[in-house]
Design a protein around this motif. Structure first.
Motif, PDB file in Angstrom:
ATOM      1  N   ARG A  77       0.865   0.863   4.475  1.00 16.30           N
ATOM      2  CA  ARG A  77       0.997   0.738   5.930  1.00 16.30           C
ATOM      3  C   ARG A  77       0.572   2.023   6.627  1.00 16.30           C
ATOM      4  O   ARG A  77      -0.128   1.997   7.657  1.00 16.30           O
ATOM      5  CB  ARG A  77       2.443   0.402   6.287  1.00 16.30           C
ATOM      6  CG  ARG A  77       2.660   0.211   7.778  1.00 16.30           C
ATOM      7  CD  ARG A  77       4.101  -0.165   8.067  1.00 16.30           C
ATOM      8  NE  ARG A  77       4.307  -0.366   9.483  1.00 16.30           N
ATOM      9  CZ  ARG A  77       5.478  -0.667  10.035  1.00 16.30           C
ATOM     10  NH1 ARG A  77       6.556  -0.821   9.260  1.00 16.30           N
ATOM     11  NH2 ARG A  77       5.579  -0.825  11.336  1.00 16.30           N
ATOM     12  N   ARG A  81      -3.207   2.265   6.505  1.00 15.65           N
ATOM     13  CA  ARG A  81      -3.822   1.248   7.380  1.00 15.65           C
ATOM     14  C   ARG A  81      -3.730   1.682   8.844  1.00 15.65           C
ATOM     15  O   ARG A  81      -4.718   1.590   9.596  1.00 15.65           O
ATOM     16  CB  ARG A  81      -3.123  -0.095   7.173  1.00 15.65           C
ATOM     17  CG  ARG A  81      -3.635  -1.202   8.109  1.00 15.65           C
ATOM     18  CD  ARG A  81      -2.980  -2.526   7.806  1.00 15.65           C
ATOM     19  NE  ARG A  81      -1.524  -2.505   7.957  1.00 15.65           N
ATOM     20  CZ  ARG A  81      -0.906  -2.548   9.138  1.00 15.65           C
ATOM     21  NH1 ARG A  81      -1.602  -2.566  10.267  1.00 15.65           N
ATOM     22  NH2 ARG A  81       0.418  -2.547   9.185  1.00 15.65           N
ATOM     23  N   GLN A  82      -2.563   2.148   9.253  1.00 17.46           N
ATOM     24  CA  GLN A  82      -2.391   2.576  10.636  1.00 17.46           C
ATOM     25  C   GLN A  82      -3.226   3.802  10.946  1.00 17.46           C
ATOM     26  O   GLN A  82      -3.751   3.949  12.049  1.00 17.46           O
ATOM     27  CB  GLN A  82      -0.915   2.832  10.921  1.00 17.46           C
ATOM     28  CG  GLN A  82      -0.065   1.569  10.909  1.00 17.46           C
ATOM     29  CD  GLN A  82       1.409   1.845  11.128  1.00 17.46           C
ATOM     30  OE1 GLN A  82       1.876   2.955  10.909  1.00 17.46           O
ATOM     31  NE2 GLN A  82       2.147   0.822  11.545  1.00 17.46           N
ATOM     32  N   GLN A 128      -3.299  -5.726  10.060  1.00 16.01           N
ATOM     33  CA  GLN A 128      -3.140  -6.400   8.770  1.00 16.01           C
ATOM     34  C   GLN A 128      -4.232  -7.435   8.558  1.00 16.01           C
ATOM     35  O   GLN A 128      -4.730  -7.596   7.434  1.00 16.01           O
ATOM     36  CB  GLN A 128      -1.760  -7.062   8.698  1.00 16.01           C
ATOM     37  CG  GLN A 128      -0.619  -6.105   8.434  1.00 16.01           C
ATOM     38  CD  GLN A 128       0.685  -6.808   8.137  1.00 16.01           C
ATOM     39  OE1 GLN A 128       0.871  -7.967   8.509  1.00 16.01           O
ATOM     40  NE2 GLN A 128       1.607  -6.107   7.492  1.00 16.01           N
ATOM     41  N   SER A 162       0.875  -8.369   3.754  1.00 14.52           N
ATOM     42  CA  SER A 162       2.174  -7.985   4.301  1.00 14.52           C
ATOM     43  C   SER A 162       3.202  -7.818   3.191  1.00 14.52           C
ATOM     44  O   SER A 162       3.997  -6.872   3.196  1.00 14.52           O
ATOM     45  CB  SER A 162       2.651  -9.031   5.313  1.00 14.52           C
ATOM     46  OG  SER A 162       3.938  -8.709   5.790  1.00 14.52           O
ATOM     47  N   GLU A 214       2.548  -4.547   1.387  1.00  9.11           N
ATOM     48  CA  GLU A 214       3.011  -3.408   2.187  1.00  9.11           C
ATOM     49  C   GLU A 214       4.516  -3.221   2.069  1.00  9.11           C
ATOM     50  O   GLU A 214       5.019  -2.105   1.993  1.00  9.11           O
ATOM     51  CB  GLU A 214       2.641  -3.608   3.665  1.00  9.11           C
ATOM     52  CG  GLU A 214       1.239  -3.207   4.018  1.00  9.11           C
ATOM     53  CD  GLU A 214       1.034  -3.121   5.521  1.00  9.11           C
ATOM     54  OE1 GLU A 214       2.015  -3.328   6.275  1.00  9.11           O
ATOM     55  OE2 GLU A 214      -0.106  -2.845   5.933  1.00  9.11           O
ATOM     56  N   LYS A 215       5.257  -4.331   2.081  1.00  8.71           N
ATOM     57  CA  LYS A 215       6.721  -4.263   2.016  1.00  8.71           C
ATOM     58  C   LYS A 215       7.242  -3.946   0.622  1.00  8.71           C
ATOM     59  O   LYS A 215       8.433  -3.703   0.441  1.00  8.71           O
ATOM     60  CB  LYS A 215       7.317  -5.587   2.489  1.00  8.71           C
ATOM     61  CG  LYS A 215       7.074  -5.882   3.965  1.00  8.71           C
ATOM     62  CD  LYS A 215       7.636  -7.245   4.346  1.00  8.71           C
ATOM     63  CE  LYS A 215       7.377  -7.568   5.809  1.00  8.71           C
ATOM     64  NZ  LYS A 215       7.860  -8.929   6.160  1.00  8.71           N
TER      65      LYS A 215
END
Length: 348
Positions: free
Chosen positions: A6, A9-10, A16, A31, A34-35
């Motif tokens: 994450r 990516r940001q 996403q 997702s 990422e979690k």
């Protein structure tokens, strides 16, 4: 398995959906990765590393951070993290009774909470745990020493854990601090602390009743019995001094108004008297001086520094250089009636 997906990516300003499309997976799958709910296969991990121009191990890694038992903490809470005698120790960055910590930067924060256990992460701007010096005790001069250490270092590397004698000694025994300053003016024996590497004289001062002179005549035994007190917690040297005075003057503690009102620091006791929350309290003379209170001495007192690690340890050695500095001695002299004539003397 932990990941920085994450964050990366940001940093690349990708949604996403954008990253999922470039990776060849669904947004739902990305997702879940990422979690940390899903571990990607080798091809997906290699593709993601190629997109971000990094190694796979820079994106995905095993979580080897230790967990700590600290009930009541929340994600984001500030922490103080240090390495002492080969172990990582952690203290809350916000401490009851130590408002001086609000003015310094914590070097870690809570990153995860699982019941009463937490995991931590270093703050980007904080000192590395190997650089941190921790000292515990109730003498307010410790706060001045810590400030001097940080000024000399040009950043926050030292922290004062404000606590009573009993708690400080427990921290020393558990090697949760590098050093403690405890009262030794009341018949306490050095032999009570085991595994101490060295002891140095810290400050000397008088311990006694602080009171507002414009409202009261100097207190005698009978007058004190009719006044409202504030007290320190069990295990505190000031409380022991009050108990000893009560015994010597036939004043049973149950008859003293406010005896059970416990405040977390000497500064709080002095401020409570200055603000008329109470009539008097037992405190070091420098605390009475700081709040413009009158003072009646009960005894000469002394703070002694006991060290859990060798004095040649780099962190401790740097702190001791500041202890002997002219600047710190001058700061003590203008901060109250401290006797610094024996400060830093080695004790046996």
């Amino acid at each position: 398995m932990q990941n920085r997906l994450r964050e990366m990516r940001q940093r690349a300003s990708l949604t996403q959906e954008d990253l999922a499309l470039r990776t060849g997976v669904t947004r739902q799958a990305l997702s879940a990765i990422e979690k940390g709910a899903v571990i990607p296969n080798t091809a997906t991990a290699l593709t993601l590393a190629q997109i971000f121009h990094c190694r796979v191990e820079d994106l995905f890694f095993l979580d080897e951070r230790p967990s700590f038992h600290m009930p009541g903490m929340r994600v984001g809470d500030p922490l103080i993290l240090a390495r002492i005698a080969g172990q990582t120790v952690v203290h809350a960055g916000r401490q009851e009774g130590n408002r001086r910590l609000d003015a310094v930067l914590p070097n870690a924060r809570v990153s995860e909470v699982r019941g009463a256990h937490i995991r931590v992460m270093n703050a980007a701007y904080g000192a590395h745990p190997d650089e941190v010096f921790l000292v515990a005790g109730c003498d307010s001069a410790l706060g001045l020493w810590v400030q001097a250490i940080n000024l000399a270092a040009g950043k926050t590397v030292a922290y004062w854990i404000n606590c009573d004698n009993q708690t400080a000694r427990a921290y020393l025994a558990e090697k949760r601090v590098h050093a403690v300053a405890t009262h030794f003016g009341q018949g306490l024996s050095f032999d009570e602390d085991k595994e101490v590497k060295a002891r140095l004289q810290f400050t000397r001062y008088r311990l006694g009743f602080g009171f507002a002179g414009e409202r009261f005549a100097p207190p005698d035994a009978e007058r004190i019995k009719a006044m409202r007190l504030v007290n320190r917690p069990r295990g505190a040297g000031a409380r022991q001094a009050l108990d000893r005075w009560s015994h010597e003057n036939d004043a049973h503690v149950d008859t003293l108004a406010g005896y059970d009102v416990e405040l977390p620091s000497h500064a709080h006791v002095a401020e409570a008297v200055a603000c008329r929350f109470a009539d008097l309290g037992v405190m070091p003379e420098p605390e009475a001086y700081a709040c413009n209170l009158d003072f009646v001495s009960l005894s000469e007192d002394s703070s002694v520094l006991s060290f859990a690690v060798d004095l040649v340890h780099p962190v401790v050695s740097h702190a001791l250089q500041t202890l002997a500095s002219d600047r710190f001695l001058a700061t003590l002299k203008i901060s109250g009636p401290y006797d610094v004539s024996t400060l830093g003397r080695m004790l046996t």
